[in-house]
Design a protein around this motif. Structure first.
Motif, PDB file in Angstrom:
ATOM      1  N   ASN A 226       0.779  -1.235   0.000  1.00  0.00           N
ATOM      2  CA  ASN A 226       0.000   0.000   0.000  1.00  0.00           C
ATOM      3  C   ASN A 226       0.812   1.287   0.000  1.00  0.00           C
ATOM      4  OD1 ASN A 226      -2.776  -0.484  -0.167  1.00  0.00           O
ATOM      5  ND2 ASN A 226      -2.646  -1.487   1.819  1.00  0.00           N
TER       6      ASN A 226
ATOM      7  N   ASN B  59       6.769   8.900  -1.332  1.00  0.00           N
ATOM      8  CA  ASN B  59       5.492   8.961  -2.045  1.00  0.00           C
ATOM      9  C   ASN B  59       4.388   9.573  -1.183  1.00  0.00           C
ATOM     10  OD1 ASN B  59       3.752   8.491  -4.198  1.00  0.00           O
ATOM     11  ND2 ASN B  59       3.151   6.486  -3.412  1.00  0.00           N
TER      12      ASN B  59
ATOM     13  N   ASP C 170       1.149  14.362  -1.457  1.00  0.00           N
ATOM     14  CA  ASP C 170      -0.134  15.074  -1.402  1.00  0.00           C
ATOM     15  C   ASP C 170      -0.909  14.733  -0.133  1.00  0.00           C
ATOM     16  OD1 ASP C 170      -0.297  12.487  -2.420  1.00  0.00           O
ATOM     17  OD2 ASP C 170      -2.170  12.885  -3.499  1.00  0.00           O
TER      18      ASP C 170
ATOM     19  N   ALA D 150       2.950   9.435  -6.745  1.00  0.00           N
ATOM     20  CA  ALA D 150       2.885   8.373  -7.757  1.00  0.00           C
ATOM     21  C   ALA D 150       1.603   8.467  -8.557  1.00  0.00           C
ATOM     22  CB  ALA D 150       2.992   7.009  -7.095  1.00  0.00           C
TER      23      ALA D 150
ATOM     24  N   GLY E 206       2.182   2.350  -2.609  1.00  0.00           N
ATOM     25  CA  GLY E 206       2.009   2.924  -3.942  1.00  0.00           C
ATOM     26  C   GLY E 206       2.941   2.322  -4.971  1.00  0.00           C
ATOM     27  N   LYS E 207       3.451   1.128  -4.681  1.00  0.00           N
ATOM     28  CA  LYS E 207       4.394   0.485  -5.598  1.00  0.00           C
ATOM     29  C   LYS E 207       3.792   0.252  -6.977  1.00  0.00           C
ATOM     30  CE  LYS E 207       5.610  -3.059  -3.376  1.00  0.00           C
ATOM     31  NZ  LYS E 207       5.347  -3.899  -4.537  1.00  0.00           N
ATOM     32  N   THR E 208       2.622  -0.383  -6.972  1.00  0.00           N
ATOM     33  CA  THR E 208       1.994  -0.689  -8.256  1.00  0.00           C
ATOM     34  C   THR E 208       1.701   0.587  -9.032  1.00  0.00           C
ATOM     35  OG1 THR E 208       1.044  -2.633  -7.248  1.00  0.00           O
ATOM     36  CG2 THR E 208       0.086  -1.925  -9.317  1.00  0.00           C
ATOM     37  N   THR E 209       1.234   1.613  -8.321  1.00  0.00           N
ATOM     38  CA  THR E 209       0.923   2.877  -8.982  1.00  0.00           C
ATOM     39  C   THR E 209       2.171   3.470  -9.627  1.00  0.00           C
ATOM     40  OG1 THR E 209      -0.651   3.198  -7.184  1.00  0.00           O
ATOM     41  CG2 THR E 209      -0.270   5.067  -8.636  1.00  0.00           C
TER      42      THR E 209
HETATM   43  P1  GDP Z   1       1.050  -1.122  -3.504  1.00  0.00           P
HETATM   44  O1  GDP Z   1       0.349  -2.047  -2.571  1.00  0.00           O
HETATM   45  O2  GDP Z   1       2.317  -0.614  -2.927  1.00  0.00           O
HETATM   46  O3  GDP Z   1       1.197  -1.677  -4.874  1.00  0.00           O
HETATM   47  O4  GDP Z   1       0.125   0.180  -3.588  1.00  0.00           O
HETATM   48  P2  GDP Z   1      -0.817   0.697  -4.762  1.00  0.00           P
HETATM   49  O5  GDP Z   1      -0.023   1.207  -5.896  1.00  0.00           O
HETATM   50  O6  GDP Z   1      -1.860  -0.335  -5.050  1.00  0.00           O
HETATM   51  O7  GDP Z   1      -1.436   1.954  -4.035  1.00  0.00           O
HETATM   52  C1  GDP Z   1      -2.289   1.854  -2.919  1.00  0.00           C
HETATM   53  C2  GDP Z   1      -3.285   2.987  -2.951  1.00  0.00           C
HETATM   54  O8  GDP Z   1      -2.614   4.248  -2.788  1.00  0.00           O
HETATM   55  C3  GDP Z   1      -4.026   3.082  -4.262  1.00  0.00           C
HETATM   56  O9  GDP Z   1      -5.390   3.356  -3.966  1.00  0.00           O
HETATM   57  C4  GDP Z   1      -3.359   4.253  -4.978  1.00  0.00           C
HETATM   58  O10 GDP Z   1      -4.244   4.899  -5.862  1.00  0.00           O
HETATM   59  C5  GDP Z   1      -2.973   5.141  -3.822  1.00  0.00           C
HETATM   60  N1  GDP Z   1      -1.806   5.989  -4.133  1.00  0.00           N
HETATM   61  C6  GDP Z   1      -0.631   5.594  -4.628  1.00  0.00           C
HETATM   62  N2  GDP Z   1       0.204   6.649  -4.748  1.00  0.00           N
HETATM   63  C7  GDP Z   1      -0.469   7.735  -4.316  1.00  0.00           C
HETATM   64  C8  GDP Z   1      -0.133   9.149  -4.183  1.00  0.00           C
HETATM   65  O11 GDP Z   1       0.965   9.598  -4.487  1.00  0.00           O
HETATM   66  N3  GDP Z   1      -1.103   9.936  -3.669  1.00  0.00           N
HETATM   67  C9  GDP Z   1      -2.317   9.469  -3.304  1.00  0.00           C
HETATM   68  N4  GDP Z   1      -3.216  10.314  -2.807  1.00  0.00           N
HETATM   69  N5  GDP Z   1      -2.651   8.172  -3.407  1.00  0.00           N
HETATM   70  C10 GDP Z   1      -1.747   7.312  -3.907  1.00  0.00           C
END
Ligand code: GDP
Ligand code: MG
Length: 718
Positions: A12, A115, A118, A145, A14-17
């Motif tokens: 969570n 990350n 915001d 991200a 934001g890795k995937t993002t």
């Molecule tokens: P992962 O588990 O690390 O792969 O995380 P995800 O990429 O799935 O991100 C988890 C949540 O955080 C998602 O709902 C994204 O849209 C949100 N997210 C990721 N980066 C950002 C950011 O820079 N700002 C905000 N507000 N949300 C983010």
């Protein structure tokens, strides 16, 4: 020159993002060999350099407790990427830096992507990135991200680091006087003997020895038993000492010092809160209600019920479309191909088999979509948190609750998405125990069988019996889990910090990506194997064909009906003759003979050969039980046939009574999971476990059924 980079971070963060932002569509998803952890790789170009980026699984730590953590550190030491991007959630800096700290200790060339700037800003958190970079002595680049802001600066820093870095620099962190002394001795010994030195920095190995890390201990013993023994003795001495003086194991001291290291850095003014009075952030406020001792569970039940409704009612429409589409396809084949084996195989083997697999797709998509909402928003972690105490008693984990409910814990789910949903569990043994027990739930396909038998034999108290059988499924599943966890899956509960990440509003894009990734894996995995097995089952129920003289007899009857103009409703009569022929074919088939030969054994539970065939067919899909019983118990006599339902026929049959009905219900609820589920279990774990679940469940279910039947008959309850 080509660059190899890896992306590491907490779940969570934001890795995937970020990964999607950096690589766009140019990515490839697979699994790490032998385990079901996603392996995602993408390609990008920056400053004219081709970069291969790997998205490592999300982890909070780098111990040997979960597959994700092992994959992450194995990847780092074996592939040696030139740059590791550590993505860190700025709104949750302290906790996220725990992993960064361990990456520094390993010594990988690190760039920190700070990350969610915001989110941090919205919460009034201000972070001095430059100061943090100075204190940690690694580049720290603030990014968002989700919008892609800071992307270029991040890549610049990575390429820059890659061009100058060649060596790993393990970071020295102090773990207190006692452990530091032991560490120094360990490092000296490791350096002297070059133990594992080509893979891990000496200090890192030493720390892992102190942390009692299974994987490293094992590797050490293999590579140099003599040194390994020496090191282990040193560690045991240190461990005994800390236990005596401080009443803790070294790993706890190490963890404390890591947190201390992070705290001491942050305390120097890296983070400042703009609204100090507003310390209760929105998330905490929401948690006051959602995880409240009294209201929390009630809200949880409501939310789970909503998920359930959404998954199973809303997906009805696309499921019906698909069923219709496959029905239509079947009709087309029925009308175009000539009668015969090929036609029968295409309809009953291929179309029904593939249809069976694809028929689940809408269900799976809806389920994963709901789970993605719960997961991305952070609520799933709260559910797990609330359920954890109860589930732990049975050797499971709080996160097991979702798979159980999806599989039919409230009645009428499906074990296929249930098995897939176990992916949210991070600890392997708890995950296996959940995986193996979710098929005990009353899935939607068992419901028609329950309805049939309860309706026929216990019509006075239908609702109560339905409820009792649902309750029974939970009790059996939990007890079975406890049994597995104290036998084949024995082991202490995996220490797992229950993280409560702050709530976040999920994005539609993120939800869709998460849903699609998982759905596609299901189609790819289940699709290929099932087609083969479904054709095999068809063959078992079709061959050998009826002897020619018998087949001719049926044909004669049909001809007689067709040519006799005095017969009323000839097409109905023909149907009856066809039914009788199917029944004869079934009895004569391998499955039929198998069913008959099993009769002496299954009689112990009150099942005759016809029930046996239905149960064998039920292995393909539990729905098949009712239709096969229908074929096997059709009377073949014109007059009585029409007026009686299957339930009434069973009730009249001398082989059936209340006790047999309960024995059959118990057996059907707990025997081998259906084919699709078994394939999913195999793909999620291994064929060995899939076979185990078939054999274990069937033996278990049969013992229960025999018990019910024998006791019931003894007390003359039939
Ligand atoms: P992962 O588990 O690390 O792969 O995380 P995800 O990429 O799935 O991100 C988890 C949540 O955080 C998602 O709902 C994204 O849209 C949100 N997210 C990721 N980066 C950002 C950011 O820079 N700002 C905000 N507000 N949300 C983010
Ligand atoms: Mg992800």
């Amino acid at each position: 020159m080509q660059l190899l980079m890896a992306l590491a971070g907490n779940p969570n963060a934001g890795k995937t993002t970020l990964f999607n932002q950096l690589t766009g569509a140019r990515q490839h998803v697979g699994n790490y060999p032998g385990i079901t952890v996603d392996h995602k790789e993408g390609i990008l170009t920056h400053q004219n350099r081709k970069i291969t980026l790997t998205d490592l699984p999300g982890t909070y730590s780098m111990t040997a407790y979960s597959a994700e953590e092992l994959v992450t550190r194995d990847y780092l030491v074996n592939e040696r990427p030139q740059v590791v991007i550590n993505i860190v959630d700025a709104s949750n800096l302290e906790r996220n830096l725990y992993l960064s700290c361990q990456l520094l200790e390993l010594g990988v060339p690190l760039v920190i992507a700070l990350n969610m700037m915001d989110v941090a800003k919205d919460r009034g958190i201000e972070i001095k990135a430059e100061m943090l970079a100075n204190l940690l002595q690694v580049p720290v680049i603030p990014i968002i991200a989700r919008s892609g802001s800071g992307k270029k600066e991040l890549l610049d820093a990575c390429v820059h680091l890659a061009t100058e870095e060649t060596h790993w620099h393990p970071r020295d962190i102090s773990y207190g006087k006692d452990l530091d002394t032991t560490l120094a001795e360990l490092v000296a010994k490791i350096t002297e003997t070059s133990l594992l030195i080509e893979t891990y920095p000496a200090r890192y190995t030493a720390i892992k020895y102190l942390e009692n890390d299974d994987q490293i201990l094992e590797k050490g013993r293999k590579s140099d038993p003599v040194t390994a023994q020496l090191l282990e003795e040193l560690v045991n001495k240190a461990s005994a000492h800390t236990q005596k003086t401080l009443d803790v194991f070294p790993e706890a001291i190490i963890a404390d010092h890591r947190y201390g290291y992070i705290k001491s850095i942050l305390r120097q003014g890296v983070v400042s809160h703009k609204f100090d009075t507003d310390r209760l952030y929105t998330s905490d406020k929401i948690d006051k209600v959602l995880t409240n001792r009294l209201v929390g569970p009630v809200i949880m039940l409501l939310i789970l019920f909503a998920v359930y409704q959404f998954t199973f009612s809303w997906s009805d429409i696309p499921v019906t479309w698909l069923e219709n589409a496959f029905g239509w396809l079947g009709d087309q084949v029925e009308n175009t191909l000539p009668d015969g084996l090929l036609k029968s195989m295409i309809i009953s083997g291929v179309i029904d088999g593939v249809g069976g697999v694809l028929g689940f797709v809408p269900l799976i998509m809806f389920m994963f979509f709901s789970i993605a909402i719960l997961e991305d928003s952070g609520y799933l972690a709260r559910v797990a948190f609330m359920m954890d105490r109860i589930f732990r008693i049975f050797g499971l984990h709080g996160s097991s609750v979702m798979p159980f409910i999806v599989s039919g814990g409230i009645a009428g789910g499906c074990a296929v998405p249930g098995v897939m949903a176990t992916r949210t569990l991070r600890s392997p043994k708890e995950r296996m125990a959940t995986l193996l027990t979710v098929p005990f739930m009353n899935c939607g396909a068992k419901l028609p069988v329950l309805a049939l038998l309860i309706g026929a034999f216990f019509s006075e108290k239908k609702a109560m019996y339905m409820f009792l059988f649902t309750l029974l499924s939970w009790v059996v599943a939990l007890v079975a889990a406890k049994f597995l966890r104290s036998t084949v899956l024995r082991g202490a509960p995996t220490p797992f910090v229950m993280e409560l990440p702050p709530y976040r509003f999920p994005t539609l894009r993120g939800l869709l990506i998460h849903t699609w990734e998982r759905t596609y894996q299901y189609i790819k995995k289940a699709g290929t194997v099932i087609l083969g097995i479904s054709i095999l089952l068809w063959a078992l129920m079709t061959f050998p064909a009826l002897p020619e003289n018998k087949a001719a007899l049926f044909e004669q009857q049909r001809q007689a009906v067709m040519h006799d103009s005095s017969v009323e409703a000839p097409s109905e009569k023909i149907n009856l003759i066809n039914n009788a022929e199917s029944k004869a074919t079934l009895k004569n088939s391998i499955a039929g003979k198998f069913g008959s030969s099993l009769e002496p054994v299954t009689k112990l539970a009150g099942f005759d050969w016809r029930t046996n065939i239905a149960l064998i067919g039920g292995f393909a899909a539990k729905e098949v039980i009712v239709s096969t019983l229908g074929t096997a118990y059709s009377m073949g006599q014109v007059d009585t046939e029409k007026s009686e339902s299957l339930g009434q026929r069973l009730k009249k049959d001398k082989n059936w009574n209340k006790v047999v009905a309960v024995a059959a219900l118990v057996f059907i609820m707990f025997y081998a999971p259906c084919l699709v589920t078994v394939v999913c279990i195999a793909k999620e774990s291994s064929w060995k476990w899939a076979a185990f679940s078939m054999i274990f469940n069937t033996i278990f279910a049969f013992s229960m059924a025999v018990f019910v039947y024998q006791v019931g008959m003894f007390f003359n309850l039939g």
